[in-house]
Each structure stands twice: as structure tokens, then as C-alpha cells.
Design an enzyme around this catalytic site. Structure first.
Site, PDB file in Angstrom:
ATOM      1  N   ASP A  31       0.855  -1.188   0.000  1.00 42.77           N
ATOM      2  CA  ASP A  31       0.000   0.000   0.000  1.00 42.77           C
ATOM      3  C   ASP A  31       0.896   1.245   0.000  1.00 42.77           C
ATOM      4  O   ASP A  31       1.857   1.341   0.771  1.00 42.77           O
ATOM      5  CB  ASP A  31      -0.911   0.001   1.236  1.00 42.77           C
ATOM      6  CG  ASP A  31      -2.057   0.991   1.106  1.00 42.77           C
ATOM      7  OD1 ASP A  31      -3.218   0.546   1.062  1.00 42.77           O
ATOM      8  OD2 ASP A  31      -1.782   2.220   1.032  1.00 42.77           O
ATOM      9  N   ILE A  32       0.562   2.193  -0.872  1.00 46.65           N
ATOM     10  CA  ILE A  32       1.411   3.368  -1.073  1.00 46.65           C
ATOM     11  C   ILE A  32       1.357   4.337   0.118  1.00 46.65           C
ATOM     12  O   ILE A  32       2.306   5.082   0.366  1.00 46.65           O
ATOM     13  CB  ILE A  32       1.011   4.080  -2.401  1.00 46.65           C
ATOM     14  CG1 ILE A  32       2.153   4.922  -2.941  1.00 46.65           C
ATOM     15  CG2 ILE A  32      -0.254   4.889  -2.255  1.00 46.65           C
ATOM     16  CD1 ILE A  32       1.965   5.342  -4.394  1.00 46.65           C
ATOM     17  N   ASN A  83     -13.012  -3.543   2.298  1.00 50.14           N
ATOM     18  CA  ASN A  83     -14.078  -2.541   2.329  1.00 50.14           C
ATOM     19  C   ASN A  83     -14.922  -2.584   1.052  1.00 50.14           C
ATOM     20  O   ASN A  83     -14.375  -2.725  -0.049  1.00 50.14           O
ATOM     21  CB  ASN A  83     -13.459  -1.140   2.457  1.00 50.14           C
ATOM     22  CG  ASN A  83     -12.646  -0.982   3.726  1.00 50.14           C
ATOM     23  OD1 ASN A  83     -12.992  -1.535   4.768  1.00 50.14           O
ATOM     24  ND2 ASN A  83     -11.555  -0.232   3.651  1.00 50.14           N
ATOM     25  N   HIS A  89     -15.944   2.831   3.708  1.00 46.90           N
ATOM     26  CA  HIS A  89     -14.539   3.252   3.617  1.00 46.90           C
ATOM     27  C   HIS A  89     -13.818   2.757   2.374  1.00 46.90           C
ATOM     28  O   HIS A  89     -12.581   2.733   2.316  1.00 46.90           O
ATOM     29  CB  HIS A  89     -13.758   2.819   4.876  1.00 46.90           C
ATOM     30  CG  HIS A  89     -12.707   3.807   5.289  1.00 46.90           C
ATOM     31  ND1 HIS A  89     -11.505   3.937   4.623  1.00 46.90           N
ATOM     32  CD2 HIS A  89     -12.698   4.737   6.259  1.00 46.90           C
ATOM     33  CE1 HIS A  89     -10.797   4.881   5.197  1.00 46.90           C
ATOM     34  NE2 HIS A  89     -11.493   5.391   6.198  1.00 46.90           N
ATOM     35  N   GLN A  90     -14.555   2.348   1.325  1.00 50.47           N
ATOM     36  CA  GLN A  90     -13.888   1.948   0.084  1.00 50.47           C
ATOM     37  C   GLN A  90     -13.605   3.187  -0.758  1.00 50.47           C
ATOM     38  O   GLN A  90     -14.511   3.977  -1.025  1.00 50.47           O
ATOM     39  CB  GLN A  90     -14.755   0.972  -0.730  1.00 50.47           C
ATOM     40  CG  GLN A  90     -14.056   0.486  -1.998  1.00 50.47           C
ATOM     41  CD  GLN A  90     -14.855  -0.568  -2.756  1.00 50.47           C
ATOM     42  OE1 GLN A  90     -16.070  -0.688  -2.575  1.00 50.47           O
ATOM     43  NE2 GLN A  90     -14.187  -1.319  -3.592  1.00 50.47           N
ATOM     44  N   VAL A  91     -12.346   3.348  -1.165  1.00 50.82           N
ATOM     45  CA  VAL A  91     -11.943   4.490  -1.994  1.00 50.82           C
ATOM     46  C   VAL A  91     -11.643   4.021  -3.421  1.00 50.82           C
ATOM     47  O   VAL A  91     -12.007   4.674  -4.393  1.00 50.82           O
ATOM     48  CB  VAL A  91     -10.711   5.196  -1.383  1.00 50.82           C
ATOM     49  CG1 VAL A  91     -10.186   6.275  -2.311  1.00 50.82           C
ATOM     50  CG2 VAL A  91     -11.063   5.800  -0.015  1.00 50.82           C
ATOM     51  N   HIS A  96     -10.106  -5.264  -3.120  1.00 53.97           N
ATOM     52  CA  HIS A  96      -8.770  -5.465  -2.547  1.00 53.97           C
ATOM     53  C   HIS A  96      -8.878  -5.888  -1.090  1.00 53.97           C
ATOM     54  O   HIS A  96      -9.735  -5.406  -0.355  1.00 53.97           O
ATOM     55  CB  HIS A  96      -7.910  -4.205  -2.672  1.00 53.97           C
ATOM     56  CG  HIS A  96      -8.590  -2.951  -2.233  1.00 53.97           C
ATOM     57  ND1 HIS A  96      -9.525  -2.302  -3.010  1.00 53.97           N
ATOM     58  CD2 HIS A  96      -8.485  -2.223  -1.098  1.00 53.97           C
ATOM     59  CE1 HIS A  96      -9.963  -1.219  -2.371  1.00 53.97           C
ATOM     60  NE2 HIS A  96      -9.358  -1.154  -1.196  1.00 53.97           N
ATOM     61  N   HIS A  98      -6.890  -5.878   2.404  1.00 55.76           N
ATOM     62  CA  HIS A  98      -5.767  -5.271   3.117  1.00 55.76           C
ATOM     63  C   HIS A  98      -5.176  -6.271   4.100  1.00 55.76           C
ATOM     64  O   HIS A  98      -5.908  -6.942   4.815  1.00 55.76           O
ATOM     65  CB  HIS A  98      -6.241  -4.078   3.970  1.00 55.76           C
ATOM     66  CG  HIS A  98      -6.785  -2.916   3.215  1.00 55.76           C
ATOM     67  ND1 HIS A  98      -6.038  -1.788   2.956  1.00 55.76           N
ATOM     68  CD2 HIS A  98      -8.012  -2.677   2.684  1.00 55.76           C
ATOM     69  CE1 HIS A  98      -6.790  -0.895   2.303  1.00 55.76           C
ATOM     70  NE2 HIS A  98      -7.987  -1.415   2.126  1.00 55.76           N
TER      71      HIS A  98
HETATM   72  P1  AMP Z   1      -9.816   1.380   0.445  1.00 61.05           P
HETATM   73  O1  AMP Z   1     -10.122   2.536   1.363  1.00 61.05           O
HETATM   74  O2  AMP Z   1     -10.140   0.047   1.079  1.00 61.05           O
HETATM   75  O3  AMP Z   1     -10.451   1.552  -0.925  1.00 61.05           O
HETATM   76  O4  AMP Z   1      -8.245   1.365   0.278  1.00 61.05           O
HETATM   77  C1  AMP Z   1      -7.566   1.793  -0.876  1.00 61.05           C
HETATM   78  C2  AMP Z   1      -6.085   1.693  -0.578  1.00 61.05           C
HETATM   79  O5  AMP Z   1      -5.370   1.744  -1.791  1.00 61.05           O
HETATM   80  C3  AMP Z   1      -5.558   2.819   0.325  1.00 61.05           C
HETATM   81  O6  AMP Z   1      -4.978   2.257   1.502  1.00 61.05           O
HETATM   82  C4  AMP Z   1      -4.508   3.508  -0.561  1.00 61.05           C
HETATM   83  O7  AMP Z   1      -3.382   3.941   0.154  1.00 61.05           O
HETATM   84  C5  AMP Z   1      -4.162   2.415  -1.564  1.00 61.05           C
HETATM   85  N1  AMP Z   1      -3.668   2.892  -2.852  1.00 61.05           N
HETATM   86  C6  AMP Z   1      -4.257   3.796  -3.663  1.00 61.05           C
HETATM   87  N2  AMP Z   1      -3.517   3.976  -4.776  1.00 61.05           N
HETATM   88  C7  AMP Z   1      -2.445   3.154  -4.667  1.00 61.05           C
HETATM   89  C8  AMP Z   1      -1.313   2.872  -5.499  1.00 61.05           C
HETATM   90  N3  AMP Z   1      -1.135   3.489  -6.670  1.00 61.05           N
HETATM   91  N4  AMP Z   1      -0.406   1.984  -5.056  1.00 61.05           N
HETATM   92  C9  AMP Z   1      -0.568   1.359  -3.876  1.00 61.05           C
HETATM   93  N5  AMP Z   1      -1.626   1.553  -3.059  1.00 61.05           N
HETATM   94  C10 AMP Z   1      -2.545   2.454  -3.441  1.00 61.05           C
END
Ligand code: AMP
Ligand code: ZN
Length: 134
Positions: A31-32, A83, A89-91, A96, A98
Site C-alpha cells: 500500500d502506497i 471494504n 470506507h472503500q476508496v 482489494h 488489506h
Molecule cells: P480502500 O479505502 O479500502 O479503498 O483502500 C484503498 C487503498 O489503496 C488505500 O490504503 C490507498 O493507500 C491504496 N492505494 C491507492 N492507490 C495506490 C497505489 N497506486 N499503489 C498502492 N496503493 C494504493
């Protein structure tokens, strides 16, 4: 694959990532913006926003790979999180999982756990409803 999906682009190599595992159906990377050292993501190569959008045969490796990463990280305490939906909390709209090490109270996943008093009658009704649809 979805053209505008950031995780599909990572799978295709169009966006760089810190890959830790890849197979025919699965991809895993760091995770970045980690919640803790070792925070990693495991994704199916099949594109879908929510868990319920992914066919079973693309789901089977996700937990074993998350467990492999947990072992490799040496984390003693960790959370596995997935999520679904903005309010949950899904972005990023590509499924994916975690793997988040929990090294201490401050780092890693913080959880609110607003329990309600269970009602046996309601739970039994729900049990019957769900069982009938499984
Ligand atoms: P979520 O809130 O479950 O959708 O988590 C999305 C996750 O993706 C977050 O923890 C971000 O830090 C991670 N993320 C977003 N873009 C990248 C990327 N390019 N490389 C690695 N992780 C990413
Ligand atoms: Zn995608």
C-alpha cells in the site's frame, strides 16, 4: 479489466507498484500510504468493485496470499480488511484485501465496534431468511 481503474493499470504495469506476489488470477503489492510498516493489498486480476462482483474462482487465492504476506512480514498482530462501498470506507473501486500489521495501539488499523444488544427472536428470523437464500 476496466480502462479507468487504477488497480487494473497496476496489474497491466501501466502504473508502477511494489509487487510482492503475482499469479494467473491474483496480484499483491505494498500500500502506497500504509497504516503501518508491511501494509499490503491483495487483488483479483478480474475487475469488480465489490466482493459480490467477483466470480468465486477469482476469490479463492486472495486469503491464502494475504496469509502468505502476513507470514512473510513477521507480523504477530494484524488485521485483514476488505471494504465495500463509500460509506464502508472503500476508496478504490477494484476489490482489494488489506493485510495490515498492528504493531502497537497507535499504528495499523483503528476500529470502532458499536455493538448492539442482540435480540434472540430477531436473530433467529434473520438466520432463517439468510439460510433460505444461500
Ligand atoms: P480502500 O479505502 O479500502 O479503498 O483502500 C484503498 C487503498 O489503496 C488505500 O490504503 C490507498 O493507500 C491504496 N492505494 C491507492 N492507490 C495506490 C497505489 N497506486 N499503489 C498502492 N496503493 C494504493
Ligand atoms: Zn480494476
Amino acid at each position: 479489466m476496466a480502462a479507468n481503474c487504477i488497480f487494473c493499470k497496476i496489474i497491466k504495469g501501466e502504473i508502477p507498484s511494489m509487487k510482492v506476489f503475482e499469479s494467473d488470477k491474483t496480484f499483491a503489492f505494498l500500500d502506497i500510504n500504509p497504516l503501518s510498516y508491511g501494509h499490503a493489498l491483495v487483488i483479483p486480476k478480474h475487475h469488480g468493485a465489490k466482493l459480490t462482483d467477483i466470480p468465486d474462482d477469482s476469490l479463492t487465492e486472495l486469503l491464502p496470499v494475504a496469509a502468505k504476506i502476513a507470514r512473510a512480514s513477521g507480523a504477530e498482530n494484524y488485521n485483514i480488511l476488505q471494504n465495500n462501498g463509500r460509506i464502508a470506507h472503500q476508496v478504490v473501486d477494484h476489490v482489494h484485501i488489506h493485510m495490515i500489521p498492528k504493531p502497537n495501539e497507535q499504528e495499523g488499523l483503528g476500529i470502532s465496534w458499536p455493538q448492539q444488544q442482540g435480540n434472540k427472536e430477531n436473530l433467529q428470523k434473520l438466520q432463517e431468511e439468510l439460510k433460505a437464500k444461500m
